[in-house]
Design a protein around this motif. Sequence first.
Motif, PDB file in Angstrom:
ATOM      1  N   LEU A 100       0.822  -1.251   0.001  1.00  0.00           N
ATOM      2  CA  LEU A 100       0.142  -0.095   0.059  1.00  0.00           C
ATOM      3  C   LEU A 100       0.779   1.174  -0.019  1.00  0.00           C
ATOM      4  CD1 LEU A 100      -2.754   1.569   0.109  1.00  0.00           C
ATOM      5  CD2 LEU A 100      -2.577   1.092   2.678  1.00  0.00           C
ATOM      6  N   LEU A 101       1.945   1.310   0.712  1.00  0.00           N
ATOM      7  CA  LEU A 101       2.740   2.497   0.681  1.00  0.00           C
ATOM      8  C   LEU A 101       3.521   2.645  -0.454  1.00  0.00           C
ATOM      9  CD1 LEU A 101       4.569   1.864   4.382  1.00  0.00           C
ATOM     10  CD2 LEU A 101       2.602   3.449   3.734  1.00  0.00           C
ATOM     11  N   VAL A 102       4.141   1.409  -1.086  1.00  0.00           N
ATOM     12  CA  VAL A 102       4.804   1.740  -2.309  1.00  0.00           C
ATOM     13  C   VAL A 102       3.683   2.041  -3.512  1.00  0.00           C
ATOM     14  CG1 VAL A 102       5.743   0.346  -4.253  1.00  0.00           C
ATOM     15  CG2 VAL A 102       6.415   0.064  -1.773  1.00  0.00           C
ATOM     16  N   PHE A 103       2.311   1.685  -3.539  1.00  0.00           N
ATOM     17  CA  PHE A 103       1.800   1.918  -4.480  1.00  0.00           C
ATOM     18  C   PHE A 103       1.085   3.414  -4.308  1.00  0.00           C
ATOM     19  CE2 PHE A 103      -2.926   2.277  -5.508  1.00  0.00           C
ATOM     20  CZ  PHE A 103      -2.739   2.151  -6.941  1.00  0.00           C
ATOM     21  N   GLY A 104       0.951   3.818  -2.972  1.00  0.00           N
ATOM     22  CA  GLY A 104       0.456   5.208  -2.542  1.00  0.00           C
ATOM     23  C   GLY A 104       1.549   6.222  -3.087  1.00  0.00           C
ATOM     24  N   THR A 105       2.859   5.920  -2.966  1.00  0.00           N
ATOM     25  CA  THR A 105       3.943   6.732  -3.235  1.00  0.00           C
ATOM     26  C   THR A 105       3.956   7.007  -4.924  1.00  0.00           C
ATOM     27  OG1 THR A 105       5.395   6.236  -1.718  1.00  0.00           O
ATOM     28  CG2 THR A 105       6.536   7.266  -3.462  1.00  0.00           C
ATOM     29  N   ALA A 106       3.622   5.541  -5.666  1.00  0.00           N
ATOM     30  CA  ALA A 106       3.910   5.691  -6.968  1.00  0.00           C
ATOM     31  C   ALA A 106       2.510   6.552  -7.498  1.00  0.00           C
ATOM     32  CB  ALA A 106       3.881   4.349  -7.723  1.00  0.00           C
ATOM     33  N   ALA A 107       1.448   6.114  -7.058  1.00  0.00           N
ATOM     34  CA  ALA A 107       0.211   6.675  -7.605  1.00  0.00           C
ATOM     35  C   ALA A 107       0.003   8.280  -7.344  1.00  0.00           C
ATOM     36  CB  ALA A 107      -1.086   5.993  -6.793  1.00  0.00           C
ATOM     37  N   THR A 108       0.617   8.778  -6.078  1.00  0.00           N
ATOM     38  CA  THR A 108       0.498  10.093  -5.973  1.00  0.00           C
ATOM     39  C   THR A 108       1.540  10.889  -6.908  1.00  0.00           C
ATOM     40  OG1 THR A 108       0.313   9.664  -3.402  1.00  0.00           O
ATOM     41  CG2 THR A 108       1.095  11.913  -3.954  1.00  0.00           C
ATOM     42  N   ILE A 109       2.596  10.381  -7.309  1.00  0.00           N
ATOM     43  CA  ILE A 109       3.553  10.914  -8.224  1.00  0.00           C
ATOM     44  C   ILE A 109       2.997  10.829  -9.552  1.00  0.00           C
ATOM     45  CG2 ILE A 109       5.764  10.681  -9.304  1.00  0.00           C
ATOM     46  CD1 ILE A 109       7.070   9.690  -6.786  1.00  0.00           C
ATOM     47  N   LEU A 110       2.469  10.040  -9.907  1.00  0.00           N
ATOM     48  CA  LEU A 110       1.742  10.022 -11.178  1.00  0.00           C
ATOM     49  C   LEU A 110       0.417  10.411 -11.370  1.00  0.00           C
ATOM     50  CD1 LEU A 110       1.728   5.890 -12.089  1.00  0.00           C
ATOM     51  CD2 LEU A 110       2.938   7.702 -13.202  1.00  0.00           C
ATOM     52  N   PHE A 111      -0.357  10.831 -10.188  1.00  0.00           N
ATOM     53  CA  PHE A 111      -1.342  11.797  -9.836  1.00  0.00           C
ATOM     54  C   PHE A 111      -0.927  13.138 -10.131  1.00  0.00           C
ATOM     55  CE2 PHE A 111      -3.790  14.869  -7.237  1.00  0.00           C
ATOM     56  CZ  PHE A 111      -4.993  14.716  -7.970  1.00  0.00           C
ATOM     57  N   GLY A 112       0.125  13.515  -9.320  1.00  0.00           N
ATOM     58  CA  GLY A 112       0.714  14.758  -9.676  1.00  0.00           C
ATOM     59  C   GLY A 112       0.938  15.106 -11.117  1.00  0.00           C
ATOM     60  N   LEU A 113       1.818  14.469 -11.893  1.00  0.00           N
ATOM     61  CA  LEU A 113       2.137  14.634 -13.088  1.00  0.00           C
ATOM     62  C   LEU A 113       0.769  14.776 -14.136  1.00  0.00           C
ATOM     63  CD1 LEU A 113       4.804  11.771 -13.662  1.00  0.00           C
ATOM     64  CD2 LEU A 113       4.941  14.377 -13.951  1.00  0.00           C
ATOM     65  N   ALA A 114      -0.194  14.032 -13.735  1.00  0.00           N
ATOM     66  CA  ALA A 114      -1.420  14.321 -14.462  1.00  0.00           C
ATOM     67  C   ALA A 114      -2.342  15.493 -14.319  1.00  0.00           C
ATOM     68  CB  ALA A 114      -2.493  13.171 -14.380  1.00  0.00           C
ATOM     69  N   PHE A 115      -2.114  15.725 -12.750  1.00  0.00           N
ATOM     70  CA  PHE A 115      -3.165  16.781 -12.311  1.00  0.00           C
ATOM     71  C   PHE A 115      -2.314  18.234 -12.624  1.00  0.00           C
ATOM     72  CE2 PHE A 115      -4.768  19.222  -8.344  1.00  0.00           C
ATOM     73  CZ  PHE A 115      -6.059  19.380  -8.972  1.00  0.00           C
ATOM     74  N   ALA A 116      -0.974  18.131 -12.877  1.00  0.00           N
ATOM     75  CA  ALA A 116      -0.331  19.458 -13.075  1.00  0.00           C
ATOM     76  C   ALA A 116      -0.411  19.988 -14.427  1.00  0.00           C
ATOM     77  CB  ALA A 116       1.096  18.990 -12.919  1.00  0.00           C
ATOM     78  N   ARG A 117      -1.220  19.042 -15.388  1.00  0.00           N
ATOM     79  CA  ARG A 117      -1.284  19.777 -16.830  1.00  0.00           C
ATOM     80  C   ARG A 117      -2.716  20.343 -16.601  1.00  0.00           C
ATOM     81  NH1 ARG A 117      -0.591  14.055 -20.510  1.00  0.00           N
ATOM     82  NH2 ARG A 117       1.599  13.839 -19.956  1.00  0.00           N
TER      83      ARG A 117
END
Length: 340
Positions: A100-117
């Motif tokens: 869960l912690l590893v997935f949360g880290t990866a998903a948050t970074i990917l979310f940031g990349l998508a949301f930043a656009r």
Amino acid sequence: MLRTEELKAYGARARALMPGVLVSVLVALAAQFVAEHYAAPAMLMALLFGIALNFLSEPGPTVDGIAFTARTVLRIGVAMLGARISVDLFLSLGWGLIALLVFGTAATILFGLAFARVFGRGPRFAVLTAGAVAICGASAAMAIAAVLPRDDRSERNLLFTVLGVTLLSTIAMILYPILTNALGFDDRVAGIFIGATVHDVAQVVGAGFSISEEAGETSTLVKLIRVSLLGPVVVLITLAWRNTATGDRGDAPPAIPGFLVGFLVFAGLNSAGLIPDWLGAVLARASGWALLAAIAAVGMKTDLRKVLQVGGGAIALIVGETLFLAALVLGGLYVLGIAG
């Protein structure tokens, strides 16, 4: 043996750096004093004190030492963070929670990349803010900033990110214990949620122990697992920027930064039991002071007016990343059967 000329050169370099380094250390000491006596976040205090002393980074006797502290001392501090990490620590929580912690880290970074656009922000800014939110707040922001390509906005973005995650961590330290109580979590589950979602270590400790001893110990353990992800994430970020055309301008970072090698070496030595407890405590304390002095120096190097130019989109981005991580972890705890 060093020749006389080399010794003189090193001596001259040390004398040139000393005023700026000492100023950074004094600001760190002042920030720590305020933190201990008035329950204020030390990182935030160092940042604000540094901003107030911005004039010291103008041409003069302190400028070289401030730059050295903001860059080299920062890397030393991040490297020594590895002494707090071990394989046994990593495995103690069970594979489900680790996933869960590893997935949360990866998903948050990917979310940031998508949301930043949505707000017209580049991938560098997104990775910087999302990495800080996902891993360990200000420390992660400084480590990630050290390997990202640099441009004229790099220091402004770093200062904004450190300020943002510190303020959000402080808010979470107050609100998350109330939230976990409203959700009916027991002390262990409350500690897991706080350790998996609050950004900075100090605020994790504050929030956890404000509930109970068990919640405090659990939240600290979970937080250290997140800190252990800093090394792999920074490696991946470094490799991605070397091998992917992002469209962002800036020089490519080195293949594997020296401070990251140091982080991994310290983590390996600690995992093998080669770092005694007393030395581990000394290294952890030294790392904290190095990072505190470094963020003070970053504050001194940056004009607050430029930080305020990031705009409302940047604020919405870092708040969105924080809420995304909290919602993801909360859902994960229910899916794994840890909560409920």
